[in-house]
Design an enzyme around this catalytic site. Structure first.
Site, PDB file in Angstrom:
ATOM      1  N   GLY A  89       0.815  -1.266  -0.091  1.00  0.00           N
ATOM      2  CA  GLY A  89       0.017   0.015   0.075  1.00  0.00           C
ATOM      3  C   GLY A  89       0.893   0.926   0.162  1.00  0.00           C
ATOM      4  N   CYS A  90       1.916   1.349   0.846  1.00  0.00           N
ATOM      5  CA  CYS A  90       2.859   2.458   0.866  1.00  0.00           C
ATOM      6  C   CYS A  90       3.573   2.629  -0.444  1.00  0.00           C
ATOM      7  CB  CYS A  90       3.685   2.266   2.074  1.00  0.00           C
ATOM      8  SG  CYS A  90       2.793   2.309   3.709  1.00  0.00           S
ATOM      9  N   THR A  91       3.856   1.463  -1.023  1.00  0.00           N
ATOM     10  CA  THR A  91       4.612   1.621  -2.407  1.00  0.00           C
ATOM     11  C   THR A  91       3.819   2.239  -3.404  1.00  0.00           C
ATOM     12  OG1 THR A  91       6.363   0.003  -1.694  1.00  0.00           O
ATOM     13  CG2 THR A  91       6.052   0.513  -4.124  1.00  0.00           C
TER      14      THR A  91
ATOM     15  N   ALA B 278       3.030   6.009  -2.709  1.00  0.00           N
ATOM     16  CA  ALA B 278       4.337   6.896  -3.011  1.00  0.00           C
ATOM     17  C   ALA B 278       4.510   7.041  -4.329  1.00  0.00           C
ATOM     18  CB  ALA B 278       5.703   6.137  -2.482  1.00  0.00           C
TER      19      ALA B 278
END
Length: 149
Positions: free
Chosen positions: A44-46, A49
């Site tokens: 999710g964070c990738t 970003a």
């Protein structure tokens, strides 16, 4: 204490992915997007970003700064930024002090650091807060808020 719309972005200092000291006061004079995310190199964070990266020119064209903050180390941020060619600032909040200063809640029953995006005007006044564990929705909401300014 949780920041709310109409509050001013608090003053803080953190190290960026290159180990340089970043001061929040440097954001004054331009709109800014400050997003807190759980962890580098997670799905999710990738995705979040990379979505900010893919729309970065739109934010830049509107004069806005984009800042990502997590509790990962400077070296983790450095690798993450390099691997995904992230053109914006990543800040290391290893002590979680800034996360607490903003009042970012935890997600998933307190198991995961929360994912919250703050959009502030050029005076540093918060105009939008978006709290959702759905990573990709943050970018479109932040862009809409910046365009309204």
């Amino acid at each position: 204490m949780e920041l709310k719309i109409g509050d001013k972005i608090p003053n803080f200092k953190l190290n960026d992915a290159n180990g340089n000291l970043f001061e929040s006061s440097s954001l004054l004079g331009k709109p800014s997007v400050i997003y807190f995310y759980p962890k580098d190199n997670t799905a999710g964070c990738t995705a979040q970003a990379c979505s900010f990266r893919d729309q970065y020119e739109d934010f830049k064209d509107l004069g806005a700064a984009v800042i990502g903050i997590s509790s990962d180390s400077v070296s983790s941020h450095q690798k993450f930024a390099k691997q995904y060619k992230l053109p914006f600032v990543l800040l290391s909040d290893a002590s979680k002090k800034i996360r607490k200063l903003f009042g970012v809640p935890t997600g998933m029953f307190g198991l995961i650091p929360g994912r919250v995006t703050y959009v502030a005007d050029k005076e540093g006044i918060i105009k939008m807060i978006f709290d959702s564990m759905m990573p990709k929705n943050h970018i479109s909401n932040a862009l809409k808020a910046i365009k309204k300014m």
